[in-house]
Write a protein that holds these residues in place. Structure first.
Motif, short mmCIF file in Angstrom:
data_model
loop_
_atom_site.label_atom_id
_atom_site.label_comp_id
_atom_site.label_asym_id
_atom_site.label_seq_id
_atom_site.Cartn_x
_atom_site.Cartn_y
_atom_site.Cartn_z
N THR A 271 1.05 -1.18 -0.19
CA THR A 271 -0.03 0.20 -0.36
C THR A 271 0.91 1.20 -0.29
O THR A 271 0.55 2.44 0.37
CB THR A 271 -1.00 -0.03 1.46
OG1 THR A 271 0.01 0.23 2.33
CG2 THR A 271 -2.07 -1.24 1.29
N HIS A 272 2.67 1.43 0.29
CA HIS A 272 2.84 1.96 0.41
C HIS A 272 2.47 3.01 2.03
O HIS A 272 3.41 4.69 1.57
CB HIS A 272 3.45 2.97 -0.87
CG HIS A 272 4.33 2.36 -1.87
ND1 HIS A 272 3.26 0.94 -2.68
CD2 HIS A 272 5.23 2.92 -1.65
CE1 HIS A 272 4.94 0.81 -3.30
NE2 HIS A 272 5.85 1.46 -3.46
N LYS A 273 2.19 2.80 2.65
CA LYS A 273 2.05 3.21 4.32
C LYS A 273 2.80 2.86 5.24
O LYS A 273 3.83 2.16 4.59
CB LYS A 273 0.43 3.15 4.55
CG LYS A 273 -0.34 3.77 3.38
CD LYS A 273 -1.57 3.47 3.83
CE LYS A 273 -2.85 4.35 3.16
NZ LYS A 273 -2.42 5.32 2.48
N PHE A 274 3.37 4.20 6.20
CA PHE A 274 4.84 3.22 6.92
C PHE A 274 3.43 3.91 7.81
O PHE A 274 2.81 4.69 8.67
CB PHE A 274 5.43 4.67 7.02
CG PHE A 274 5.12 5.53 6.93
CD1 PHE A 274 5.83 6.93 8.17
CD2 PHE A 274 5.20 6.39 5.46
CE1 PHE A 274 5.71 8.11 8.09
CE2 PHE A 274 4.89 7.92 5.80
CZ PHE A 274 5.45 8.48 6.76
N HIS A 275 3.39 3.21 9.00
CA HIS A 275 2.91 3.17 10.79
C HIS A 275 3.57 3.00 11.88
O HIS A 275 5.11 2.93 11.38
CB HIS A 275 2.05 1.64 10.66
CG HIS A 275 1.38 1.40 9.55
ND1 HIS A 275 0.17 1.80 9.16
CD2 HIS A 275 1.75 0.74 8.10
CE1 HIS A 275 -0.68 1.32 7.95
NE2 HIS A 275 0.27 0.87 7.40
N ARG A 276 3.47 3.37 12.87
CA ARG A 276 4.63 3.59 13.96
C ARG A 276 4.35 1.79 14.19
O ARG A 276 3.11 1.40 14.14
CB ARG A 276 3.76 4.30 14.87
CG ARG A 276 3.56 5.60 15.14
CD ARG A 276 2.54 6.09 16.70
NE ARG A 276 3.09 7.50 16.12
CZ ARG A 276 2.16 8.38 17.48
NH1 ARG A 276 1.72 8.03 17.85
NH2 ARG A 276 2.04 10.06 16.88
N PRO A 277 5.18 0.97 14.69
CA PRO A 277 5.06 -0.30 14.80
C PRO A 277 3.83 -0.57 15.95
O PRO A 277 3.82 -1.70 15.98
CB PRO A 277 6.66 -0.21 16.14
CG PRO A 277 7.16 0.56 15.26
CD PRO A 277 6.48 2.23 15.34
N ALA A 278 3.62 0.66 16.95
CA ALA A 278 1.90 -0.16 17.69
C ALA A 278 1.31 0.17 16.72
O ALA A 278 0.07 -0.27 17.68
CB ALA A 278 2.71 0.54 18.87
N CYS A 279 1.15 0.45 16.01
CA CYS A 279 -0.22 0.65 15.27
C CYS A 279 -1.02 -1.11 14.65
O CYS A 279 -0.54 -1.48 14.20
CB CYS A 279 0.23 1.73 13.90
SG CYS A 279 -1.80 1.89 12.51
N GLY A 280 -2.16 -0.27 14.87
CA GLY A 280 -3.14 -1.38 14.96
C GLY A 280 -3.25 -2.07 13.13
O GLY A 280 -3.20 -3.72 13.47
N SER A 281 -2.42 -1.34 12.28
CA SER A 281 -2.79 -2.08 10.89
C SER A 281 -1.64 -2.53 10.76
O SER A 281 -1.39 -3.68 10.00
CB SER A 281 -3.15 -1.06 10.16
OG SER A 281 -4.11 0.26 10.22
N VAL A 282 -0.85 -2.53 12.14
CA VAL A 282 0.12 -3.36 11.71
C VAL A 282 0.43 -5.27 11.72
O VAL A 282 0.81 -5.93 10.99
CB VAL A 282 1.91 -2.76 12.15
CG1 VAL A 282 2.61 -4.33 13.02
CG2 VAL A 282 1.89 -1.30 11.83
N SER A 283 -0.54 -5.34 12.69
CA SER A 283 -0.48 -6.67 13.19
C SER A 283 -1.38 -7.41 11.95
O SER A 283 -1.66 -8.82 11.70
CB SER A 283 -1.36 -6.50 14.64
OG SER A 283 -2.64 -6.13 14.33
N GLU A 284 -2.18 -6.73 11.00
CA GLU A 284 -3.21 -7.36 9.97
C GLU A 284 -2.14 -7.13 8.94
O GLU A 284 -2.85 -7.62 7.63
CB GLU A 284 -4.33 -6.31 9.71
CG GLU A 284 -5.02 -6.53 10.91
CD GLU A 284 -6.42 -5.26 11.26
OE1 GLU A 284 -6.27 -4.84 10.04
OE2 GLU A 284 -7.12 -5.44 11.97
N MET A 285 -0.90 -7.05 9.21
CA MET A 285 -0.62 -6.61 7.39
C MET A 285 0.23 -7.93 7.09
O MET A 285 0.66 -9.01 8.21
CB MET A 285 1.16 -5.56 7.87
CG MET A 285 1.93 -5.02 6.42
SD MET A 285 2.79 -4.34 7.04
CE MET A 285 2.24 -2.40 7.69
#
Length: 313
Positions: A271-285
């Protein structure tokens, strides 16, 4: 929502939308500047557009952007001259779903709105900031405004929304729709869809669609995504907690950093998005799309990555 004094930009928005609808013989590209397209380009959203709510760019300070060339996506069978309302049941997390109505004068309220303070939408927090108009960050936002259907303390029609989303984003479209119905006696198909990412309790934004029935969209026609953001305030959409942006600037570990400082981020190479490590979207990646990054935020922006709307890295 009660009417409030609007800014000059909002007044211009209403005027432009009122005189330029989606003419039945024109597509959005043929009628460049029709309906909400004209308003978007003349007001806050300028050239920002997306094909669907899932493809909206990251919040950049504009209250809304145009979706699908400003063309709503109602089914042919939806167009009728009898009023109706439909509200989704709350889901297992207590979140609202789609609110859909065909609004006529018979649905509009004839009395003052009563209190809605007893309703606590998902993610609701009482948080004050001096720089926010009205001081309170969050409003209880009607998906379909009170002035349109008279639905007041309906928990299936109220979400946790920022003051900016409520007043700068949604209210001008609600006012314009209400004015049209009162002036013509016609009906307007009207649908508002809250957009939640994952299990977040606070919506990232809402999609607003509307089209006037009797005149085939000549009077009212728009399809926009309104951001649930507040300038200079960082929101945790998973919980509703918030903080001023400057309170986290200059820190590392995935918090917002100044352009030259180093931080830890998680990239989604799909998706070419960047997140904080604690972001909820990271666990779904998906693991194949994940890449850990140590470096500056500015470098990621230069590489074409966009910040996640939810964790606002």
């Amino acid at each position: 929502m009660k009417r409030r004094m609007l800014s000059l930009a909002a007044v211009l928005l209403i005027c432009l939308l009122s005189i330029a609808g989606c003419s039945s013989g024109q597509t959005g590209s043929e009628a460049d500047g029709a309906g909400g397209n004209a308003a978007a380009e003349s007001s806050a959203s300028e050239s920002a557009r997306a094909d669907s709510p899932g493809q909206v760019p990251a919040y950049s300070g504009k209250p809304y952007i145009v979706i699908n060339d400003n063309q709503p996506e109602f089914e042919e069978g939806d167009f009728q001259k009898e009023s109706f309302e439909s509200y989704s049941d709350l889901d297992s997390l207590g979140r609202c779903g789609v609110a859909f109505a065909n609004i006529g004068t018979d649905r509009m309220p004839h009395k003052e709105r009563e209190s809605i303070g007893m309703i606590k939408p998902s993610g609701w927090k009482t948080q004050r900031y001096e720089e926010v108009d009205g001081k309170y960050l969050y409003n209880r936002c009607h998906l379909i405004g009170y002035q349109l259907t008279g639905e007041n303390a309906n928990e299936c029609n109220l979400i946790t929304g920022t003051r900016a989303m409520n007043v700068d984003g949604m209210l001008p479209f609600e006012n314009m729709t209400a004015d049209y119905i009162k002036e013509t006696g016609n009906h307007v198909l009207y649908r508002v869809t809250p957009i939640f990412e994952g299990d977040n309790l606070v919506a990232s934004g809402v999609q607003m669609e509307a089209e006037s029935v009797e005149d085939g969209g000549e009077g009212i026609c728009f399809n926009v995504y309104v951001y649930n953001n507040q300038p200079d305030i960082e929101i945790d959409y998973a919980t509703g907690e918030s903080r001023r942006v400057e309170e986290t600037s200059g820190t590392a570990g995935g918090q917002r950093t100044e352009s030259g400082e180093q931080g830890s981020y998680v990239l989604n190479t799909n998706t070419h998005k960047f997140h904080r490590p604690a972001c909820g979207s990271v666990s779904e990646m998906k693991a194949a799309n994940r890449e850990d990054f140590e470096g500056s935020r500015a470098e990621l922006l230069r590489q074409g990555y966009e910040p996640c709307q939810n964790c606002n890295p």
